[in-house]
Design a protein around this motif. Structure first.
Motif, PDB file in Angstrom:
ATOM      1  N   GLY A   1     -32.180   9.374 -16.875  1.00  0.00           N
ATOM      2  CA  GLY A   1     -33.466  10.078 -17.309  1.00  0.00           C
ATOM      3  C   GLY A   1     -34.661   9.395 -16.313  1.00  0.00           C
ATOM      4  O   GLY A   1     -35.732   9.776 -16.489  1.00  0.00           O
ATOM      5  N   ALA A   2     -34.297   8.906 -15.385  1.00  0.00           N
ATOM      6  CA  ALA A   2     -35.218   8.171 -14.507  1.00  0.00           C
ATOM      7  C   ALA A   2     -35.787   9.099 -13.600  1.00  0.00           C
ATOM      8  O   ALA A   2     -36.703   8.971 -13.057  1.00  0.00           O
ATOM      9  CB  ALA A   2     -34.765   6.956 -13.637  1.00  0.00           C
ATOM     10  N   GLY A   3     -34.931  10.342 -13.067  1.00  0.00           N
ATOM     11  CA  GLY A   3     -35.274  11.228 -12.089  1.00  0.00           C
ATOM     12  C   GLY A   3     -34.473  11.444 -11.085  1.00  0.00           C
ATOM     13  O   GLY A   3     -34.827  12.081 -10.021  1.00  0.00           O
ATOM     14  N   LYS A   4     -33.200  10.901 -10.913  1.00  0.00           N
ATOM     15  CA  LYS A   4     -32.371  10.608  -9.768  1.00  0.00           C
ATOM     16  C   LYS A   4     -31.849  12.130  -9.365  1.00  0.00           C
ATOM     17  O   LYS A   4     -31.982  12.515  -8.322  1.00  0.00           O
ATOM     18  CB  LYS A   4     -31.188   9.821 -10.081  1.00  0.00           C
ATOM     19  CG  LYS A   4     -31.472   8.433 -10.498  1.00  0.00           C
ATOM     20  CD  LYS A   4     -30.317   7.508 -10.664  1.00  0.00           C
ATOM     21  CE  LYS A   4     -29.382   8.174 -11.805  1.00  0.00           C
ATOM     22  NZ  LYS A   4     -30.097   7.929 -13.254  1.00  0.00           N
ATOM     23  N   SER A   5     -31.387  12.781 -10.395  1.00  0.00           N
ATOM     24  CA  SER A   5     -31.049  13.989 -10.047  1.00  0.00           C
ATOM     25  C   SER A   5     -32.070  15.078  -9.569  1.00  0.00           C
ATOM     26  O   SER A   5     -31.606  15.700  -8.652  1.00  0.00           O
ATOM     27  CB  SER A   5     -30.306  14.736 -11.457  1.00  0.00           C
ATOM     28  OG  SER A   5     -29.279  14.093 -11.918  1.00  0.00           O
ATOM     29  N   THR A   6     -33.287  14.875 -10.173  1.00  0.00           N
ATOM     30  CA  THR A   6     -34.280  15.838  -9.685  1.00  0.00           C
ATOM     31  C   THR A   6     -34.659  15.483  -8.333  1.00  0.00           C
ATOM     32  O   THR A   6     -35.021  16.109  -7.389  1.00  0.00           O
ATOM     33  CB  THR A   6     -35.569  15.632 -10.848  1.00  0.00           C
ATOM     34  OG1 THR A   6     -35.237  15.513 -11.936  1.00  0.00           O
ATOM     35  CG2 THR A   6     -36.599  16.622 -10.443  1.00  0.00           C
TER      36      THR A   6
ATOM     37  N   LEU B   1     -43.920  17.380 -18.075  1.00  0.00           N
ATOM     38  CA  LEU B   1     -43.117  16.102 -17.821  1.00  0.00           C
ATOM     39  C   LEU B   1     -43.115  15.797 -16.597  1.00  0.00           C
ATOM     40  O   LEU B   1     -42.617  16.621 -15.605  1.00  0.00           O
ATOM     41  CB  LEU B   1     -41.659  16.328 -18.621  1.00  0.00           C
ATOM     42  CG  LEU B   1     -40.784  15.306 -18.438  1.00  0.00           C
ATOM     43  CD1 LEU B   1     -39.833  15.101 -19.960  1.00  0.00           C
ATOM     44  CD2 LEU B   1     -39.944  15.271 -17.149  1.00  0.00           C
TER      45      LEU B   1
ATOM     46  N   PHE C   1     -42.442  19.083 -14.872  1.00  0.00           N
ATOM     47  CA  PHE C   1     -41.728  20.304 -15.524  1.00  0.00           C
ATOM     48  C   PHE C   1     -42.667  20.697 -16.732  1.00  0.00           C
ATOM     49  O   PHE C   1     -43.108  19.776 -17.283  1.00  0.00           O
ATOM     50  CB  PHE C   1     -40.322  19.916 -16.010  1.00  0.00           C
ATOM     51  CG  PHE C   1     -39.160  19.604 -15.288  1.00  0.00           C
ATOM     52  CD1 PHE C   1     -38.567  20.716 -14.265  1.00  0.00           C
ATOM     53  CD2 PHE C   1     -38.750  18.318 -14.848  1.00  0.00           C
ATOM     54  CE1 PHE C   1     -37.733  20.425 -13.255  1.00  0.00           C
ATOM     55  CE2 PHE C   1     -37.915  18.292 -13.630  1.00  0.00           C
ATOM     56  CZ  PHE C   1     -37.405  19.375 -13.194  1.00  0.00           C
TER      57      PHE C   1
END
Ligand SMILES: Nc1ncnc2c1ncn2[C@@H]1O[C@H](COP(=O)(O)OP(=O)(O)O)[C@@H](O)[C@H]1O
Ligand SMILES: [Mg+2]
Lengths: 337, 220
Positions: free
Chosen positions: A43-48, A20, A13
């Motif tokens: 904030g680990a990136g799971k949703s992404t 980021l 991003f």
């Protein structure tokens, strides 16, 4: 009943001049018909990661394949059609507040161009599946969290998807409601054979319903394997942290800031022998039980203990060997504060 | 008491005022609603971000809204004359009212649409909805009551502006108030027009709030 393959997926991003990296070279294969857990801290990136599976988030690099179709090669129209084949539910339910239950459930069908009559029949059948047939005309504001998630599940299943993505679907619910939603997901998986991807920050969700799990930390998959394997012998700190959970910081374990703490895990079949008692008798030394817990991992009872062992290193190693020989898994716990 | 002639004049004033207010609100929405939708779509985190289109619309809205209505009214006289054929009377007043209302409405609509929960839009995208489907099946549906509340406020404001246009012969109750109250010192007629304006404003507000509440399913 679809296989998902993620290859070298990187997502960056650009935000206010700096970059980021939300996902960093992620590789995953999610088997057709499985319930696959993706776990990690906030904030680990799971949703992404889960949003990349239906291309709500386009990868910066790498690819996502659904049954060998590279999503990057689809036209916008084909992609929308593909998305109709991938249901999604969310932590915040995301129902239309101004539409009643049945109109929420028929929405994906209307979008897909299904006739009104057919859509209503379909929606009614789905509401029966999720146990809300009597709430057809209610508006979401009148429903409990669990009921809202049931409506969301019915809505996600309306187009007969092959895949169901769940982004923290039970995180906003109390433990009991959460359990009933997980049971429903499991039932749907068994009955319809849909591949389910479960994103969560709670290990209990993974042990409850998942077959396999990937652990995400700082946008990377740090560990991947069967739930049994990872629960019994976690290899990374991230995995250990997720298994023992944040609650540990309130346990008496905090006060034992030595390197003498070990975690042992035993399953139903090894629970017959009184291993701890035998160890104490054999070595004639006290062992401090700091924490003991049992959990249901994929329908199997798993016992978990944190033990405070003696200072003497030779004795400690001997004890660990002894416990290992009894068929229990032993891992040293470092800085567990 | 007022003579019959005055009563007829006041009734005509009410008619003209309602005509100007409602027609300009309606035409204002025909222009402002699509503008507001486009503003919402093209904003940086909208469904179809487009800096250039957003900036242009944003600029037009800001410029028109920063000109006081009375000055806009005078400024637009040549344009109004070209469109309607005359620059006084209620039909002529609708022209500047619409031009003043459209950017205002666009802003109100944009704000209402911006309020729609991003999660719901995300869910619609995940269903495979196209942007057009998201606009009509999600955005406008979820923003419905907020849009109605906005329309109520807009109508109230246009009522006030239509009265203000009375100072330059715009017709309606405002015109009567200025002609009789200001130029002829007939305070009684002026007071009656003011009371009528207040009553009309109240009716619009109450009706708008009632309709809005009726259609709101969020907390009933
Ligand atoms: N649209 C975005 N723009 C900028 N940064 C983002 C965006 N979406 C997510 N991020 C960042 O990416 C990281 C991973 O976020 P996310 O996938 O939501 O994590 P998780 O779901 O595991 O909590 C976070 O640092 C978050 O701030
Ligand atoms: Mg998340």
């Amino acid at each position: 009943m679809s296989e998902i393959k993620i290859r070298h997926l990187t997502k960056r991003f650009e935000a206010e001049g700096h970059t980021l990296t939300a996902l960093d070279d992620v590789n995953l294969t999610i088997g057709s018909g499985s319930i696959y857990g993706i776990i990690g801290m906030s904030g680990a990136g799971k949703s992404t990661l889960v949003r990349s599976i239906n291309y709500l988030e386009k990868p910066t690099e790498g690819s996502v394949f659904i049954d060998d179709t590279d999503l990057a090669e689809l036209s916008p129209k084909e992609l929308r059609k593909k998305r109709a084949n991938i249901g999604m539910i969310f932590q915040g339910f995301n129902l239309l507040e101004q539409k009643n239950v049945i109109d929420n459930v028929t929405l994906p069908l209307k979008i897909a161009g299904t006739s009104k009559k057919e859509a209503r029949e379909k929606a009614r059948a789905l509401l029966r599946t999720v146990g809300l047939e009597d709430k057809e005309r209610a508006y979401p504001s009148r429903l409990s969290g669990g009921q809202k998630q049931r409506v969301a599940i019915a809505r996600a299943l309306a187009t007969d998807p092959q895949i169901l993505l769940c982004d923290e679907a039970t995180s906003a619910l109390d433990p009991q409601t959460s359990k009933s939603i997980l049971d429903l997901l499991k039932e749907i998986n068994t009955r319809l054979g849909i591949t389910i991807v479960v994103i969560t920050h709670q290990m209990s969700v993974v042990t409850e319903i998942c077959d396999r799990v990937a652990i995400v930390e700082n946008g990377r998959i740090v560990e991947e394997g069967s739930v049994d394997e990872i629960f019994t012998s976690p290899k990374t700190d991230a995995a250990r942290e997720l298994i023992s959970g944040k609650k540990d910081s309130f346990s008496p374990v905090d006060r034992f800031d030595t390197g003498n703490v070990v975690r042992i895990v035993f399953s139903e079949n090894s629970a017959f022998e009184p291993v701890i008692a035998n160890t104490i008798l054999k070595f004639n030394t006290p062992i401090n039980i700091l924490k003991a817990d049992t959990r249901n991992v994929n329908g199997q009872a798993k016992g978990e203990m944190l033990l405070g062992l003696p200072e003497d290193e030779d004795l400690r190693i001997a004890i660990m060997e002894y416990i290992k020989e009894r068929g229990l898994s032993v891992t040293e716990v470092k800085d567990h504060a | 008491m007022l003579e019959q002639k005055a009563i007829i004049m006041l009734l005509e004033g009410i008619r003209d005022t309602l005509y100007m207010t409602l027609v300009s609100t309606l035409i204002g929405y025909v222009i402002g609603l699509p503008m507001g939708i486009v503003l919402n779509l093209t904003r940086p985190d909208g469904l179809k971000p487009n800096r250039i289109i957003y900036r242009i619309l944003d600029f037009i809205c800001n410029i028109i809204r920063s000109v006081p209505f009375l000055i806009l009214l005078i400024l637009l006289i040549p344009f109004t004359r070209a469109v309607v054929g005359q620059s006084y009377g209620s039909s002529a007043t609708i022209v500047p009212l619409v031009i003043c209302a459209a950017p205002y409405i666009a802003r109100v609509v944009e704000a209402s649409l911006n309020e729609v929960d991003a999660g719901v839009i995300e869910a619609a995208k995940a269903m495979g909805a196209s942007n057009i489907q998201i606009i009509f099946r999600v955005l406008l549906v979820e923003a419905k009551t907020s849009l109605m509340a906005g329309a109520t406020i807009t109508t109230g404001i246009l009522l006030g502006y239509s009265a203000m246009s009375g100072t330059v012969g715009g017709g309606g109750l405002g015109d009567i108030a200025v002609r009789y109250g200001y130029y002829r010192w007939q305070t009684d007629i002026m007071i009656v027009t003011v009371v009528l304006l207040i009553v009309i404003f109240q009716i619009i507000q109450n009706l708008g709030s009632k309709i809005t509440a009726f259609f709101d399913h969020r907390k009933k």
